[in-house]
Scaffold this active site. Structure first.
Site, PDB file in Angstrom:
ATOM      1  N   HIS A  90      -4.262  16.495  -3.549  1.00  0.00           N
ATOM      2  CA  HIS A  90      -4.603  16.739  -2.143  1.00  0.00           C
ATOM      3  C   HIS A  90      -4.394  18.190  -1.725  1.00  0.00           C
ATOM      4  O   HIS A  90      -4.762  18.565  -0.602  1.00  0.00           O
ATOM      5  CB  HIS A  90      -3.782  15.813  -1.236  1.00  0.00           C
ATOM      6  N   ARG A 113     -10.420  34.157  46.151  1.00  0.00           N
ATOM      7  CA  ARG A 113     -10.067  33.103  47.097  1.00  0.00           C
ATOM      8  C   ARG A 113      -9.696  31.789  46.405  1.00  0.00           C
ATOM      9  O   ARG A 113      -8.840  31.039  46.873  1.00  0.00           O
ATOM     10  CB  ARG A 113     -11.243  32.870  48.048  1.00  0.00           C
ATOM     11  N   GLU A 115     -12.399   6.415   5.096  1.00  0.00           N
ATOM     12  CA  GLU A 115     -11.959   7.180   6.271  1.00  0.00           C
ATOM     13  C   GLU A 115     -13.227   7.619   6.998  1.00  0.00           C
ATOM     14  O   GLU A 115     -13.685   8.750   6.871  1.00  0.00           O
ATOM     15  CB  GLU A 115     -11.091   8.353   5.813  1.00  0.00           C
ATOM     16  N   PHE A 134      -1.667   8.096  11.768  1.00  0.00           N
ATOM     17  CA  PHE A 134      -1.978   9.425  11.256  1.00  0.00           C
ATOM     18  C   PHE A 134      -3.227  10.019  11.887  1.00  0.00           C
ATOM     19  O   PHE A 134      -3.528  11.192  11.703  1.00  0.00           O
ATOM     20  CB  PHE A 134      -2.163   9.371   9.741  1.00  0.00           C
ATOM     21  N   TYR A 153       0.831  -1.203   0.000  1.00  0.00           N
ATOM     22  CA  TYR A 153       0.000   0.000   0.000  1.00  0.00           C
ATOM     23  C   TYR A 153       0.862   1.249   0.000  1.00  0.00           C
ATOM     24  O   TYR A 153       1.814   1.374   0.772  1.00  0.00           O
ATOM     25  CB  TYR A 153      -0.927   0.029   1.223  1.00  0.00           C
ATOM     26  N   ASN A 192       0.804  12.019   4.943  1.00  0.00           N
ATOM     27  CA  ASN A 192       0.234  11.346   6.112  1.00  0.00           C
ATOM     28  C   ASN A 192       0.908  11.857   7.368  1.00  0.00           C
ATOM     29  O   ASN A 192       2.110  11.644   7.563  1.00  0.00           O
ATOM     30  CB  ASN A 192       0.470   9.843   6.023  1.00  0.00           C
ATOM     31  N   TYR A 247     -15.040  34.144  45.417  1.00  0.00           N
ATOM     32  CA  TYR A 247     -14.359  33.006  44.801  1.00  0.00           C
ATOM     33  C   TYR A 247     -13.293  33.435  43.796  1.00  0.00           C
ATOM     34  O   TYR A 247     -12.252  32.780  43.668  1.00  0.00           O
ATOM     35  CB  TYR A 247     -15.379  32.120  44.074  1.00  0.00           C
TER      36      TYR A 247
END
Length: 507
Positions: free
Chosen positions: A85, A285, A419, A333, A55, A197, A282
């Site tokens: 991409h 404190r 994905e 990834f 792959y 990746n 608060y």
């Protein structure tokens, strides 16, 4: 100048990331990284030579992973991957964040688990050292197969395509390489995928935001101490015995820091024995508990980011130094560890802003501000004083609350369902960056308001550390005698925070 930072795949502290990204520290590949890099590359080249199928080396990607690619098309496969991409949108990332991406990408490749040639790392390093910064749009990553779109724009510059910032100008990558004396890459098998990746966009953006957050979380102690003095509060709630009884490390550290900041105060001594109040609100404190919890959150986020900076996050990974020399596909990834941590950091900072806003209100609100003039104005009515500075702080807090909704709880399946669960970690990183900026502005507003409150306690002097810090505030924002435009002073105070002008009082 410091010696170049040697990259060997180890984890990088956020301070080292900042030194390269912000201060321009040079980098180099460590010599002992080369045997690992070359060994993993040899495995990839062996697969190609033997005609085996693996792959990302000689297959398509994602849903197309079952498509076998012939040896004469491997260069085109990697080049097309990068081009296809590069779909980022929006404004370019700032150059410091791009530098962080270049650094982290080179460092994780130096682990020798990615199967790239040494020249890939050397080109990344050359770009960093020559300040050739790819134009990387900020949006378009879902943080699943890593930060695909941002890293594609980074890789695009490596092959001499796309645009970069160089020498103060935006230009083609090819032209910048020519000017800088860098040779564009021709990607070989696996190399495009190895560059795309990974989680280096969310780690780079988030890491630099965290570096700023770590400063802010400690300086809110300073602002809180100044507010407590201006409001004639008591440091009794910071007694070490209280915090040792609930021993969270961040709480103990914040209480100790506050005790140090409030030592030797004339204001405190003036009301030690005749103050009818039993305890403070608060927001005064509970500073050790709230500030300390934020410290603890950011310590955890630092651990996550620093682990990630030295992690192999591409796919597949090449385990060349094992006897089998295996190529293993996995999911390193996926950005889930970072996505969750970055959301946590935004939530912690927003809580700090929330308690700070309450202290600002207590300083300006005539119903509760211990005898200080309304809105800290010397002529309330004719002058509005810091009324709208508080309104601006409330607006920033509201935005931070919206941005603190966790992006990591969302997932949109992509790539034809291959994905099918994504992290949205880059969204978390971009949100965190904005929350940190808002926190810096709210911190600046509290410093301004507290310093103004201290003016009305004169001639009594505050604690020494508080007094010195107030003097620094006064070099930027003079005492308010009548209404004036405060926007530029708030901006300059926030810039002073980022520039380290108050770091003497960090603890």
């Amino acid at each position: 100048m410091k010696k170049p930072l040697k990259l060997d795949g180890r984890s990088l502290p956020v301070e080292e990331i900042a030194a390269v990204a912000l201060d321009g520290r040079a980098v180099a590949i460590a010599e002992d990284a080369y045997p690992r890099i070359k060994a993993s590359r040899a495995v990839v080249e062996g697969v190609v030579a033997r005609g085996e199928t693996a792959y990302g080396i000689n297959t398509g990607f994602g849903k197309l992973s079952d498509v076998r690619i012939g040896p004469d098309q491997l260069e085109a496969l990697q080049r097309n991957l990068v081009r296809s991409h590069a779909c980022g949108i929006g404004e370019p990332l700032p150059q410091d964040e791009v530098r962080a991406m270049l650094l982290l990408r080179a460092n994780v490749l130096a682990k020798g688990l990615s199967g790239v040639r040494p020249v890939v790392l050397e080109t990344l390093v050359a770009m960093l050292n020559a300040s050739v910064h790819p134009v990387i749009p900020a949006r378009g990553s879902v943080g699943a197969s890593g930060d695909l779109a941002p890293l594609a724009h980074l890789a695009l510059a490596l092959i001499g395509e796309g645009e970069v910032f160089y020498g103060g100008h935006r230009m083609s990558a090819a032209r910048s390489f020519e000017l800088a004396g860098i040779t564009p890459l021709t990607l070989a098998a696996k190399e495009g995928l190895a560059l795309l990746n990974g989680t280096q966009a969310m780690a780079g953006v988030g890491g630099l935001a965290l570096a700023r957050a770590l400063r802010v979380v400690e300086l809110f102690d300073l602002a809180g101490a100044m507010s407590l003095e201006a409001l004639r509060g008591t440091p009794a709630a910071f007694d070490a015995r209280i915090h040792e009884a609930r021993p969270h490390a961040g709480q103990i550290a914040a209480a100790a820091h506050l005790r140090g900041l409030l030592a030797e105060s004339e204001i405190r001594e003036s009301h030690r024995h005749d103050d009818p109040r039993v305890q403070d609100a608060y927001c005064l404190r509970c500073m050790p508990q709230v500030h300390g919890a934020a410290r603890g959150a950011l310590t955890h986020v630092r651990e996550v980011i620093e682990v990630e900076t030295g992690s192999a996050t591409d796919n597949p990974l090449i385990f060349a130094l094992e006897e089998s020399g295996e190529i293993l596909s996995g999911g390193n990834f996926h950005g889930a560890p970072l996505a969750l941590a970055l959301d946590y950091a935004a939530i912690a900072l927003t809580d700090l802003m929330s308690i700070s806003e309450r202290r600002i209100d207590r300083l300006i609100n005539p119903d509760i501000n211990e005898g200080l003039p309304a809105f800290l104005s010397p002529d309330a009515g004719v002058s509005s004083g810091l009324m709208i500075a508080h309104v601006a702080a409330a607006a920033l807090l509201n935005e931070a609350k919206v941005l603190s909704h966790p992006s990591s709880v969302d997932s949109v399946p992509t790539s034809g369902g291959k994905e099918d669960h994504v992290s949205m970690g880059m969204t978390g990183a971009l949100k965190l960056r904005q929350v940190v900026q808002n926190a810096e502005y709210v911190l600046a507003m509290e410093l301004m308001a507290a310093a103004q409150g201290l003016e009305y306690r004169l001639p009594l002097r505050p604690a020494q550390a508080v007094g010195r810090a107030a003097e620094v505030v006064r070099t930027i924002s003079p005492a308010l005698k009548e209404d004036r435009v405060l926007a530029s002073e708030i901006e300059k105070l926030a810039q002073a925070v980022r520039a380290g002008k108050f770091d003497e009082w960090r603890g």
